[in-house]
Motif scaffolding. Structure first.
Motif, PDB file in Angstrom:
ATOM      1  N   GLU A 118       0.836  -1.424  -0.193  1.00 63.24           N
ATOM      2  CA  GLU A 118      -0.041   0.150   0.175  1.00 63.24           C
ATOM      3  C   GLU A 118       0.910   0.946   0.029  1.00 63.24           C
ATOM      4  O   GLU A 118       0.295   1.985  -0.765  1.00 63.24           O
ATOM      5  N   GLU A 119       2.060   1.754   1.003  1.00 67.75           N
ATOM      6  CA  GLU A 119       2.600   2.261   1.346  1.00 67.75           C
ATOM      7  C   GLU A 119       3.624   2.523  -0.952  1.00 67.75           C
ATOM      8  O   GLU A 119       3.336   3.855  -0.654  1.00 67.75           O
ATOM      9  N   GLN A 120       3.853   2.045  -1.039  1.00 69.89           N
ATOM     10  CA  GLN A 120       4.611   1.384  -2.227  1.00 69.89           C
ATOM     11  C   GLN A 120       3.989   2.152  -3.175  1.00 69.89           C
ATOM     12  O   GLN A 120       4.229   3.388  -4.400  1.00 69.89           O
ATOM     13  N   LEU A 121       2.818   1.852  -3.552  1.00 69.45           N
ATOM     14  CA  LEU A 121       1.351   2.068  -4.600  1.00 69.45           C
ATOM     15  C   LEU A 121       0.929   3.785  -4.175  1.00 69.45           C
ATOM     16  O   LEU A 121       0.949   4.191  -4.787  1.00 69.45           O
ATOM     17  N   TRP A 122       0.823   3.801  -3.147  1.00 70.40           N
ATOM     18  CA  TRP A 122       0.555   5.458  -2.171  1.00 70.40           C
ATOM     19  C   TRP A 122       1.572   6.493  -2.539  1.00 70.40           C
ATOM     20  O   TRP A 122       1.550   8.191  -3.330  1.00 70.40           O
ATOM     21  N   ARG A 123       2.670   5.806  -2.496  1.00 69.99           N
ATOM     22  CA  ARG A 123       4.049   6.800  -2.922  1.00 69.99           C
ATOM     23  C   ARG A 123       4.028   6.847  -4.549  1.00 69.99           C
ATOM     24  O   ARG A 123       4.124   8.148  -4.670  1.00 69.99           O
ATOM     25  N   TYR A 124       3.665   6.287  -5.202  1.00 70.52           N
ATOM     26  CA  TYR A 124       3.486   6.643  -6.902  1.00 70.52           C
ATOM     27  C   TYR A 124       2.621   7.447  -7.321  1.00 70.52           C
ATOM     28  O   TYR A 124       2.598   7.951  -7.634  1.00 70.52           O
ATOM     29  N   LEU A 125       1.215   6.949  -6.401  1.00 73.07           N
ATOM     30  CA  LEU A 125      -0.370   8.212  -6.818  1.00 73.07           C
ATOM     31  C   LEU A 125       0.636   9.038  -6.090  1.00 73.07           C
ATOM     32  O   LEU A 125      -0.454  10.124  -6.978  1.00 73.07           O
ATOM     33  N   THR A 126       0.678   9.634  -4.606  1.00 73.76           N
ATOM     34  CA  THR A 126       0.746  11.192  -4.743  1.00 73.76           C
ATOM     35  C   THR A 126       1.790  11.443  -6.041  1.00 73.76           C
ATOM     36  O   THR A 126       1.719  12.686  -6.250  1.00 73.76           O
ATOM     37  N   TYR A 127       3.370  10.713  -6.552  1.00 72.44           N
ATOM     38  CA  TYR A 127       4.344  11.581  -7.544  1.00 72.44           C
ATOM     39  C   TYR A 127       3.240  11.808  -8.346  1.00 72.44           C
ATOM     40  O   TYR A 127       3.849  12.502  -9.113  1.00 72.44           O
ATOM     41  N   ALA A 128       2.475  11.133  -9.024  1.00 72.49           N
ATOM     42  CA  ALA A 128       1.975  10.624  -9.930  1.00 72.49           C
ATOM     43  C   ALA A 128       0.624  11.957  -9.810  1.00 72.49           C
ATOM     44  O   ALA A 128       0.836  13.016 -11.066  1.00 72.49           O
ATOM     45  N   ALA A 129       0.412  12.177  -9.660  1.00 73.68           N
ATOM     46  CA  ALA A 129      -0.823  13.086  -8.770  1.00 73.68           C
ATOM     47  C   ALA A 129       0.128  14.804  -9.100  1.00 73.68           C
ATOM     48  O   ALA A 129      -0.157  15.497  -9.852  1.00 73.68           O
ATOM     49  N   ALA A 130       0.613  14.903  -8.118  1.00 74.42           N
ATOM     50  CA  ALA A 130       1.398  16.180  -8.516  1.00 74.42           C
ATOM     51  C   ALA A 130       2.567  16.641  -9.521  1.00 74.42           C
ATOM     52  O   ALA A 130       2.207  17.231  -9.834  1.00 74.42           O
ATOM     53  N   SER A 131       2.873  15.382 -10.077  1.00 77.02           N
ATOM     54  CA  SER A 131       2.941  15.733 -11.431  1.00 77.02           C
ATOM     55  C   SER A 131       2.479  16.132 -12.647  1.00 77.02           C
ATOM     56  O   SER A 131       2.538  16.745 -13.686  1.00 77.02           O
ATOM     57  N   MET A 132       1.477  15.910 -12.852  1.00 73.24           N
ATOM     58  CA  MET A 132       0.231  16.234 -13.227  1.00 73.24           C
ATOM     59  C   MET A 132      -0.277  17.632 -12.943  1.00 73.24           C
ATOM     60  O   MET A 132      -1.317  18.286 -13.961  1.00 73.24           O
ATOM     61  N   VAL A 133      -0.284  18.421 -12.629  1.00 72.70           N
ATOM     62  CA  VAL A 133      -1.013  20.179 -11.709  1.00 72.70           C
ATOM     63  C   VAL A 133      -0.028  20.832 -13.004  1.00 72.70           C
ATOM     64  O   VAL A 133       1.041  20.411 -12.867  1.00 72.70           O
ATOM     65  N   ASN A 134      -0.673  21.501 -13.395  1.00 73.92           N
ATOM     66  CA  ASN A 134      -0.100  22.434 -14.794  1.00 73.92           C
ATOM     67  C   ASN A 134      -0.686  23.269 -14.681  1.00 73.92           C
ATOM     68  O   ASN A 134      -0.351  24.791 -15.522  1.00 73.92           O
ATOM     69  N   THR A 135      -1.459  23.935 -13.562  1.00 74.72           N
ATOM     70  CA  THR A 135      -1.837  25.648 -13.279  1.00 74.72           C
ATOM     71  C   THR A 135      -1.841  25.511 -11.845  1.00 74.72           C
ATOM     72  O   THR A 135      -2.326  24.918 -11.378  1.00 74.72           O
ATOM     73  N   ALA A 136      -1.928  26.506 -11.294  1.00 78.63           N
ATOM     74  CA  ALA A 136      -1.474  27.336 -10.188  1.00 78.63           C
ATOM     75  C   ALA A 136      -3.215  27.991  -9.413  1.00 78.63           C
ATOM     76  O   ALA A 136      -3.850  27.954  -7.987  1.00 78.63           O
ATOM     77  N   ASP A 137      -3.958  27.682 -10.587  1.00 86.39           N
ATOM     78  CA  ASP A 137      -5.603  28.462 -10.355  1.00 86.39           C
ATOM     79  C   ASP A 137      -6.211  27.591  -9.082  1.00 86.39           C
ATOM     80  O   ASP A 137      -6.166  26.538  -9.988  1.00 86.39           O
TER      81      ASP A 137
END
Length: 137
Positions: A118-137
């Motif tokens: 679960e920790e390994q999967l969650w680390r990836y998912l949080t990284y992936a979510a952060a990397s998709m952010v493309n606007t500050a609004d």
């Protein structure tokens, strides 16, 4: 002969994360549960122009399966993932990031994985979510 029945270190292929957590069924459950949340989410749902979320669910399922060591069907059908490029047409801000992780957290917890997986999967998912952010609004 001593040691004939001993399996030498490194001769058995280590299982992939995909295999360790239960293979295709686990990833189908994860992504299906995630999309149940997306379907009702006022921030995320508008990012899916298709009436039916089924095609998006299938694409994400195949991506996750491939990423974690399963069959490469995603790349065979769609080429390189290019996730940031594929998400570029959509405004992905902190609210979308948080909503995505909220639904994914529910889906991950319902899998009942070991703490380590679960920790390994969650680390990836949080990284992936952060990397998709493309606007500050």
């Amino acid at each position: 002969m001593e040691g004939v029945n001993e399996i030498r270190r490194g001769t058995l292929q280590e299982q992939t994360f995909y295999e360790q957590v239960g293979g295709e069924e686990t990833f189908r459950r994860l992504v299906h549960r995630f999309y149940q949340g997306v379907a009702e989410d006022p921030i995320l749902r508008p990012m899916y122009p298709e009436e039916d979320l089924g095609p998006a669910e299938e694409r994400m399922t195949l991506f996750m399966i491939q990423y974690w060591g399963g069959p490469t069907t995603y790349s065979e059908q769609r080429g390189h993932p290019r996730l940031r490029m594929r998400h570029a047409p959509f405004k992905v801000d902190r609210a979308a990031h948080d909503a995505w992780l909220k639904h994914m957290r529910v889906a991950v917890e319902e899998l009942g994985l070991s703490e380590e997986h679960e920790e390994q999967l969650w680390r990836y998912l949080t990284y992936a979510a952060a990397s998709m952010v493309n606007t500050a609004d």
